[in-house]
Design a protein around this motif. Structure first.
Motif, PDB file in Angstrom:
ATOM      1  N   SER A 215       3.287   0.442   0.153  1.00  0.00           N
ATOM      2  CA  SER A 215       2.251  -0.506   0.544  1.00  0.00           C
ATOM      3  C   SER A 215       1.961  -1.467  -0.598  1.00  0.00           C
ATOM      4  CB  SER A 215       0.969   0.234   0.941  1.00  0.00           C
ATOM      5  OG  SER A 215       0.484   1.004  -0.136  1.00  0.00           O
TER       6      SER A 215
ATOM      7  N   SER B  70      -1.441  -3.362   3.475  1.00  0.00           N
ATOM      8  CA  SER B  70      -0.261  -3.145   4.310  1.00  0.00           C
ATOM      9  C   SER B  70       0.235  -1.714   4.164  1.00  0.00           C
ATOM     10  CB  SER B  70       0.861  -4.107   3.905  1.00  0.00           C
ATOM     11  OG  SER B  70       1.405  -3.716   2.657  1.00  0.00           O
ATOM     12  N   LEU B  71       1.049  -1.321   5.115  1.00  0.00           N
ATOM     13  CA  LEU B  71       1.770  -0.053   5.057  1.00  0.00           C
ATOM     14  C   LEU B  71       3.114  -0.267   5.725  1.00  0.00           C
ATOM     15  CD1 LEU B  71       2.036   3.024   4.546  1.00  0.00           C
ATOM     16  CD2 LEU B  71       1.036   3.363   6.821  1.00  0.00           C
TER      17      LEU B  71
END
Length: 148
Positions: free
Chosen positions: A78, A89-90
């Protein structure tokens, strides 16, 4: 709910071979239309440095951080969250054996935070195309290595 891109494919190759493709970072440029270069130790907490080509733009450097590395099963990373809760984010790759010579590969990407609608509006289609291209590239690479 944030911006999510999920894809899953069955690959006619053993899970260990699919895992090898995902983690063989120096070879990304040979098969990956989205991430042209990638470097990392893949240790949790370590950086993963990528050269990402978003369709319609020049390649750009992207640094993210390894979250999980469960050998043969899952790799995730991330970006550092952009304060204060603006963007996070991931990204994950999941490999599941589906027989002796068949594997289910799952690609997951999510973008969240109050700024995600703007990023999704500007880059959403290109991100979707990039992750779809990477998923197809993993499949083609693993299947060609199995038969090659």
């Amino acid at each position: 709910m944030g911006f999510v891109i999920d894809a899953a494919v069955y690959i006619d190759a053993p899970a260990d071979l699919v895992w090898q493709v995902i983690t063989d970072l120096p070879r990304y440029g040979e098969w990956n239309p989205f991430v042209k270069r990638c470097e990392s130790t893949l240790e949790p907490g370590a950086p993963i440095d990528m050269l990402v080509t978003v369709i319609g733009s020049s390649p750009r450097k992207q640094r993210e951080w390894i979250r999980t590395n469960i050998p043969g099963r899952e790799l995730s990373y991330s970006m550092k969250p952009v304060p204060p809760g603006a963007l996070r984010s991931l990204r994950s790759h999941t490999v599941t054996p589906a027989g002796e010579h068949r594997t289910r590969y799952e690609s997951h990407f999510e973008l969240d935070g109050w700024l995600h609608p703007v990023v999704a509006a500007v880059l959403g289609r290109n991100l979707r195309n990039g992750f779809e291209g990477m998923t197809a590239g993993i499949q083609l690479r693993a299947e060609s290595l199995r038969t090659g």
